[in-house]
Design a protein around this motif. Sequence first.
Motif, PDB file in Angstrom:
ATOM      1  N   HIS A 232      -3.648   3.006   5.955  1.00 30.45           N
ATOM      2  CA  HIS A 232      -3.122   3.665   7.154  1.00 30.45           C
ATOM      3  C   HIS A 232      -1.603   3.624   7.261  1.00 30.45           C
ATOM      4  O   HIS A 232      -1.046   4.107   8.247  1.00 30.45           O
ATOM      5  CB  HIS A 232      -3.734   3.038   8.411  1.00 30.45           C
ATOM      6  CG  HIS A 232      -5.180   3.371   8.569  1.00 30.45           C
ATOM      7  ND1 HIS A 232      -5.637   4.654   8.640  1.00 30.45           N
ATOM      8  CD2 HIS A 232      -6.281   2.598   8.630  1.00 30.45           C
ATOM      9  CE1 HIS A 232      -6.950   4.656   8.749  1.00 30.45           C
ATOM     10  NE2 HIS A 232      -7.369   3.417   8.734  1.00 30.45           N
TER      11      HIS A 232
ATOM     12  N   ASP B  59      -5.957  -6.880  15.608  1.00 31.94           N
ATOM     13  CA  ASP B  59      -5.925  -5.443  15.321  1.00 31.94           C
ATOM     14  C   ASP B  59      -4.809  -4.845  16.170  1.00 31.94           C
ATOM     15  O   ASP B  59      -4.473  -5.373  17.228  1.00 31.94           O
ATOM     16  CB  ASP B  59      -7.273  -4.779  15.656  1.00 31.94           C
ATOM     17  CG  ASP B  59      -7.465  -3.461  14.903  1.00 31.94           C
ATOM     18  OD1 ASP B  59      -8.206  -3.449  13.905  1.00 31.94           O
ATOM     19  OD2 ASP B  59      -6.859  -2.441  15.308  1.00 31.94           O
TER      20      ASP B  59
ATOM     21  N   VAL C 161      -6.756  -9.487   9.904  1.00 31.88           N
ATOM     22  CA  VAL C 161      -5.684  -8.663  10.484  1.00 31.88           C
ATOM     23  C   VAL C 161      -6.076  -7.223  10.783  1.00 31.88           C
ATOM     24  O   VAL C 161      -5.353  -6.515  11.477  1.00 31.88           O
ATOM     25  CB  VAL C 161      -4.419  -8.634   9.581  1.00 31.88           C
ATOM     26  CG1 VAL C 161      -3.689  -9.962   9.613  1.00 31.88           C
ATOM     27  CG2 VAL C 161      -4.744  -8.200   8.169  1.00 31.88           C
ATOM     28  N   ALA C 162      -7.209  -6.786  10.215  1.00 33.64           N
ATOM     29  CA  ALA C 162      -7.665  -5.406  10.480  1.00 33.64           C
ATOM     30  C   ALA C 162      -9.100  -5.492  10.978  1.00 33.64           C
ATOM     31  O   ALA C 162     -10.020  -4.946  10.392  1.00 33.64           O
ATOM     32  CB  ALA C 162      -7.579  -4.572   9.203  1.00 33.64           C
TER      33      ALA C 162
ATOM     34  N   SER D 248      -5.063  -1.817  17.414  1.00 38.47           N
ATOM     35  CA  SER D 248      -5.674  -0.887  18.368  1.00 38.47           C
ATOM     36  C   SER D 248      -6.421  -1.655  19.458  1.00 38.47           C
ATOM     37  O   SER D 248      -7.385  -2.378  19.160  1.00 38.47           O
ATOM     38  CB  SER D 248      -6.653   0.034  17.618  1.00 38.47           C
ATOM     39  OG  SER D 248      -7.637   0.521  18.506  1.00 38.47           O
TER      40      SER D 248
ATOM     41  N   ASN E  57     -10.683  -0.838   3.844  1.00 42.25           N
ATOM     42  CA  ASN E  57      -9.754   0.229   3.474  1.00 42.25           C
ATOM     43  C   ASN E  57      -8.742   0.489   4.580  1.00 42.25           C
ATOM     44  O   ASN E  57      -8.523   1.623   4.997  1.00 42.25           O
ATOM     45  CB  ASN E  57     -10.531   1.525   3.157  1.00 42.25           C
ATOM     46  CG  ASN E  57      -9.674   2.537   2.409  1.00 42.25           C
ATOM     47  OD1 ASN E  57      -8.838   2.169   1.596  1.00 42.25           O
ATOM     48  ND2 ASN E  57      -9.875   3.807   2.697  1.00 42.25           N
ATOM     49  N   SER E  58      -8.132  -0.580   5.086  1.00 46.62           N
ATOM     50  CA  SER E  58      -7.232  -0.458   6.235  1.00 46.62           C
ATOM     51  C   SER E  58      -5.770  -0.253   5.853  1.00 46.62           C
ATOM     52  O   SER E  58      -5.039   0.480   6.529  1.00 46.62           O
ATOM     53  CB  SER E  58      -7.355  -1.714   7.110  1.00 46.62           C
ATOM     54  OG  SER E  58      -8.660  -1.821   7.611  1.00 46.62           O
TER      55      SER E  58
ATOM     56  N   ASP F 280       0.686  -5.285  15.768  1.00 40.70           N
ATOM     57  CA  ASP F 280       0.903  -4.367  14.657  1.00 40.70           C
ATOM     58  C   ASP F 280       1.310  -5.219  13.449  1.00 40.70           C
ATOM     59  O   ASP F 280       2.106  -6.156  13.576  1.00 40.70           O
ATOM     60  CB  ASP F 280       2.019  -3.376  15.014  1.00 40.70           C
ATOM     61  CG  ASP F 280       2.113  -2.258  13.987  1.00 40.70           C
ATOM     62  OD1 ASP F 280       1.681  -1.146  14.296  1.00 40.70           O
ATOM     63  OD2 ASP F 280       2.615  -2.519  12.859  1.00 40.70           O
ATOM     64  N   TRP F 281       0.776  -4.867  12.286  1.00 41.32           N
ATOM     65  CA  TRP F 281       1.060  -5.665  11.078  1.00 41.32           C
ATOM     66  C   TRP F 281       2.560  -5.779  10.822  1.00 41.32           C
ATOM     67  O   TRP F 281       3.025  -6.794  10.309  1.00 41.32           O
ATOM     68  CB  TRP F 281       0.438  -5.003   9.840  1.00 41.32           C
ATOM     69  CG  TRP F 281      -1.029  -4.807   9.926  1.00 41.32           C
ATOM     70  CD1 TRP F 281      -1.930  -5.601  10.570  1.00 41.32           C
ATOM     71  CD2 TRP F 281      -1.783  -3.731   9.345  1.00 41.32           C
ATOM     72  NE1 TRP F 281      -3.201  -5.083  10.409  1.00 41.32           N
ATOM     73  CE2 TRP F 281      -3.138  -3.945   9.667  1.00 41.32           C
ATOM     74  CE3 TRP F 281      -1.445  -2.615   8.573  1.00 41.32           C
ATOM     75  CZ2 TRP F 281      -4.149  -3.077   9.245  1.00 41.32           C
ATOM     76  CZ3 TRP F 281      -2.438  -1.762   8.157  1.00 41.32           C
ATOM     77  CH2 TRP F 281      -3.789  -1.989   8.487  1.00 41.32           C
TER      78      TRP F 281
ATOM     79  N   TYR G 127      -7.845   5.607  15.983  1.00 39.83           N
ATOM     80  CA  TYR G 127      -8.895   4.696  16.453  1.00 39.83           C
ATOM     81  C   TYR G 127      -8.951   4.694  17.982  1.00 39.83           C
ATOM     82  O   TYR G 127      -8.912   3.656  18.616  1.00 39.83           O
ATOM     83  CB  TYR G 127      -8.679   3.292  15.886  1.00 39.83           C
ATOM     84  CG  TYR G 127      -8.902   3.272  14.401  1.00 39.83           C
ATOM     85  CD1 TYR G 127     -10.189   3.320  13.883  1.00 39.83           C
ATOM     86  CD2 TYR G 127      -7.837   3.280  13.525  1.00 39.83           C
ATOM     87  CE1 TYR G 127     -10.407   3.349  12.514  1.00 39.83           C
ATOM     88  CE2 TYR G 127      -8.042   3.303  12.148  1.00 39.83           C
ATOM     89  CZ  TYR G 127      -9.322   3.337  11.658  1.00 39.83           C
ATOM     90  OH  TYR G 127      -9.531   3.375  10.310  1.00 39.83           O
TER      91      TYR G 127
HETATM   92  N1  SAM Z   1     -11.854  -4.092   8.925  1.00 44.75           N
HETATM   93  C1  SAM Z   1     -12.692  -3.256   9.781  1.00 44.75           C
HETATM   94  C2  SAM Z   1     -13.917  -2.836   9.037  1.00 44.75           C
HETATM   95  O1  SAM Z   1     -13.922  -2.972   7.811  1.00 44.75           O
HETATM   96  O2  SAM Z   1     -14.898  -2.419   9.650  1.00 44.75           O
HETATM   97  C3  SAM Z   1     -11.945  -2.060  10.349  1.00 44.75           C
HETATM   98  C4  SAM Z   1     -11.344  -1.133   9.369  1.00 44.75           C
HETATM   99  S1  SAM Z   1     -10.588   0.291  10.077  1.00 44.75           S
HETATM  100  C5  SAM Z   1     -10.670   1.335   8.667  1.00 44.75           C
HETATM  101  C6  SAM Z   1      -8.854  -0.030  10.072  1.00 44.75           C
HETATM  102  C7  SAM Z   1      -8.340  -0.892  11.211  1.00 44.75           C
HETATM  103  O3  SAM Z   1      -6.976  -1.198  10.938  1.00 44.75           O
HETATM  104  C8  SAM Z   1      -8.394  -0.196  12.550  1.00 44.75           C
HETATM  105  O4  SAM Z   1      -9.084  -0.989  13.473  1.00 44.75           O
HETATM  106  C9  SAM Z   1      -6.916   0.006  12.917  1.00 44.75           C
HETATM  107  O5  SAM Z   1      -6.666  -0.085  14.303  1.00 44.75           O
HETATM  108  C10 SAM Z   1      -6.240  -1.107  12.152  1.00 44.75           C
HETATM  109  N2  SAM Z   1      -4.835  -0.803  11.821  1.00 44.75           N
HETATM  110  C11 SAM Z   1      -4.365   0.259  11.118  1.00 44.75           C
HETATM  111  N3  SAM Z   1      -3.025   0.205  11.008  1.00 44.75           N
HETATM  112  C12 SAM Z   1      -2.634  -0.931  11.662  1.00 44.75           C
HETATM  113  C13 SAM Z   1      -1.357  -1.547  11.894  1.00 44.75           C
HETATM  114  N4  SAM Z   1      -0.220  -1.005  11.455  1.00 44.75           N
HETATM  115  N5  SAM Z   1      -1.333  -2.712  12.590  1.00 44.75           N
HETATM  116  C14 SAM Z   1      -2.474  -3.271  13.049  1.00 44.75           C
HETATM  117  N6  SAM Z   1      -3.715  -2.729  12.864  1.00 44.75           N
HETATM  118  C15 SAM Z   1      -3.794  -1.571  12.176  1.00 44.75           C
END
Ligand code: SAM
Length: 263
Positions: free
Chosen positions: A137, A87, A65-66, A89, A133-134, A113-114, A25
Amino acid sequence: MNAKAEAFTNNPEDTKSSEYYQEQYEQSFAEKWDELINWEARAQSEGRFFIDLLKERGKTKILDVAAGTGFHSIRLIEEGFDVTTVDGSPEMLAQAFRNGRNRGHILSTIQADWRSLNKSVDGKYDAVICLGNSFTHLFSERARRKTLAEFYAALRHDGILILDQRNYDRILDEGFSTKHKYYYAGKDVSAEPESISDELTRFKYTFPDGSVHYLNMFPLRKDYTRRLMTEVGFQYIETYGDFKEESPDGEKPDFYIHVAEKQ
Ligand code: SAM
């Protein structure tokens, strides 16, 4: 594409790390994300699913959280919810803040970070939402368990976690096909998997200007996600398919939405 991102896309097998979301991202993708996710179309296809679900259960204090570029945070603020926008990022969070300001809101943002969420986030929430779909990751089971435990800890005693995911069972078992109806509603953007295995699904996003971006994802099977939630302590989990209860005619959804209750 910068050198770091290019190296990343050339070595998919080296990138099964839960740290990689930071690079995935990067700035250019944060900007493209809103092109990918056409907000109007998304709001229409999603309808009031999350809003009604939260309101029916009397949940008002929400931890997103995302947050990504802020789609759900902003929608929920506009519906009167008290939202904290998180988030990992900084690029995505900055874009969320700009998107909020453009609509007349000052988002309350926290970069975290989560896996260490509660180090940065104070207080307890009625609902944690992890959408778009976060959760896909995270590439190790340890990271998934730690993350779910952090989400659990951020909830009040009767709080709920709402977490969605692609229907990877269908992708793994039958190959990829989609109605392209939900979420990825930007009609000029194609999103298709380039490689599929039990450990890594690599999606290729092609934008109207010809630019290409890749996202690596861990293919979560539905029952596996549900099991992990139960194992970290959630008591009851209801799973919806494409914003509906499981379709009686057996039609397989593109996305699943899990609603996990702490009590
Ligand atoms: N929820 C938003 C949407 O539906 O439009 C964004 C989804 S995007 C697929 C995933 C988000 O999760 C990104 O912004 C990424 O930075 C965040 N992310 C992924 N892994 C993460 C982690 N370990 N800790 C915090 N944020 C995280």
